[in-house]
Design an enzyme around this catalytic site. Sequence first.
Site, mmCIF file in Angstrom:
data_model
loop_
_atom_site.group_PDB
_atom_site.id
_atom_site.type_symbol
_atom_site.label_atom_id
_atom_site.label_comp_id
_atom_site.label_asym_id
_atom_site.label_seq_id
_atom_site.Cartn_x
_atom_site.Cartn_y
_atom_site.Cartn_z
ATOM 1 N N ASP A 286 -2.299 -4.894 -0.093
ATOM 2 C CA ASP A 286 -1.721 -6.049 0.718
ATOM 3 C C ASP A 286 -2.692 -6.570 1.990
ATOM 4 O O ASP A 286 -3.075 -7.656 1.794
ATOM 5 C CB ASP A 286 -0.240 -6.092 0.929
ATOM 6 C CG ASP A 286 0.130 -5.016 1.759
ATOM 7 O OD1 ASP A 286 -0.752 -4.054 2.086
ATOM 8 O OD2 ASP A 286 1.352 -4.824 1.985
ATOM 9 N N GLN B 200 0.871 -1.283 -0.111
ATOM 10 C CA GLN B 200 0.158 -0.061 0.079
ATOM 11 C C GLN B 200 0.880 1.140 0.114
ATOM 12 O O GLN B 200 2.126 1.325 0.457
ATOM 13 C CB GLN B 200 -0.870 -0.011 1.196
ATOM 14 C CG GLN B 200 -2.016 -0.958 1.105
ATOM 15 C CD GLN B 200 -3.099 -0.939 2.536
ATOM 16 O OE1 GLN B 200 -2.927 -1.713 3.180
ATOM 17 N NE2 GLN B 200 -3.860 0.107 2.399
ATOM 18 N N HIS B 201 0.106 2.562 -0.376
ATOM 19 C CA HIS B 201 0.694 3.793 -0.162
ATOM 20 C C HIS B 201 1.836 4.317 -1.228
ATOM 21 O O HIS B 201 2.208 5.272 -1.350
ATOM 22 C CB HIS B 201 1.152 4.111 1.204
ATOM 23 C CG HIS B 201 0.114 3.388 2.270
ATOM 24 N ND1 HIS B 201 -1.158 3.827 2.040
ATOM 25 C CD2 HIS B 201 0.493 2.616 3.323
ATOM 26 C CE1 HIS B 201 -1.695 3.194 3.356
ATOM 27 N NE2 HIS B 201 -0.708 2.552 4.016
#
Length: 478
Positions: free
Chosen positions: A239, A84-85
């Site tokens: 994830d 993520q991110h």
Amino acid sequence: MGSEPGMTLVAGVDTSTQSTKVIVCDAETGAVVRTGRAAHPDGTAVDPAHWWRAFQEATGCGPDGDPAGGLLDGVAAIGVGGQQHGMVLLDEHNAVVRDALLWNDTRSAGAAQDLIAELPGGAAGWAEATGLVPVASFTVTKLRWVAQHEPDNAARAHSVLLPHDWITHLLRSDRGAEPTTDRGDASGTGYWSPSTGEYRPDLLKLAFGRDLAVPRVAGPAETVGETVAGALLAPGTGDNMAAALGLGLRPGDVVVSLGTSGTVFGVAERPVADTSGTVAGFADATGRHLPLVATLNAARVLTAAAALLGVDLSTLDSLARSAEPGAGGLTLLPYLDGERTPNLPDAKGLLNGLTRGNATPANLARAAYEGMLCGLADGLDAVRALGVPVERVLLIGGAAASEAVREIAPALLGVPVSVPAPAEYVAVGAARQAAWALAGGAEPPSWPVSAVEVTAAPTKEIRELYGQVRDRALALLK
């Protein structure tokens, strides 16, 4: 490598911080029939081209994703789960502008504080708007950092994707199509609202100084394209959302994941907004929500303790199990790499209560396990405080295989603990999403997950001492 007789095959990809893992499953039962893996380079800023090369290595696919003769031969649908991110900036020709900044890159900590101050309502305003309070992990803060520190790169940027979006897009036979993401991964950006299901372009513009193109948010089981071989592409997801799918989470289940980072998350029917920023109000990959607490320090606390003692992890495990609960009064505050929850990117670890009497390798080892798990137990309390039911903890991640973890976790978490059989649950969840996109329907197909129950008598005094040490340290840091 042909199709297994009588099976419809689906594939799940986990493009994580450290590696790409790919599994091929029977779409009906979830049984894994093939696997592949390739490493990623270390670091908190990585050229996304490494992820695509790792995908090719793990699957044997060609540069255009052609699976002929490789791991994906005969696969009918593919889903991608990703870290993520991560910020992937592209120019107007879809070329990568700079190395992707990953979730664990903390250079944008100052930008996060600036963004909180600049939005009316501060932290509460951000929580209400996006379910998040900015920290260095989130994409929105990385955009601000680039805008401030790399104006030439910022000027070239036309669009921003997340890691899973980028891999999914490269798998398309038509790479000129509009990129897509899903609500789960979009909810970790800081410029998408889980409450409304819409982007907040005003917040993206606040961060970057101007508009950027963003991927379309696809529905949970939508088909977003095809590969050159004709396999359907599922939307993919972040994830943690993929792991929730892989584990088949139901209300009352909360996952505690002990990987590179530590996470605590459970399924909720309604969005949550935590103005303290402790709990991130993510969406999940099914249309529900996934309140989540993340720490930067989980399994790496154990590897650091093993290195300090000059032993391997197996020996560290044995040492910890030989010590009494409470480690003779030693308490480790495990902020070895700074910390995300609480939001202390520049913090350091702290060993409290050291005396000549308790200064033994066994106690130090025990303190490492207890400190890591107490930090995650705090996360469990935070999720529960927002009304998320906590009836059972599912313990996953590499460190969940540790005998010491299995002995200590039930005592500190205070609820029944199950340890699912070891599996690549992010990749499993991505494969399950692919099977869902292939079959359609309101809910993903039911795949069994085997688990063992672990129990221990509660030891509240360890949590209490850890809390005292934590609170004193936080008071000093403030």
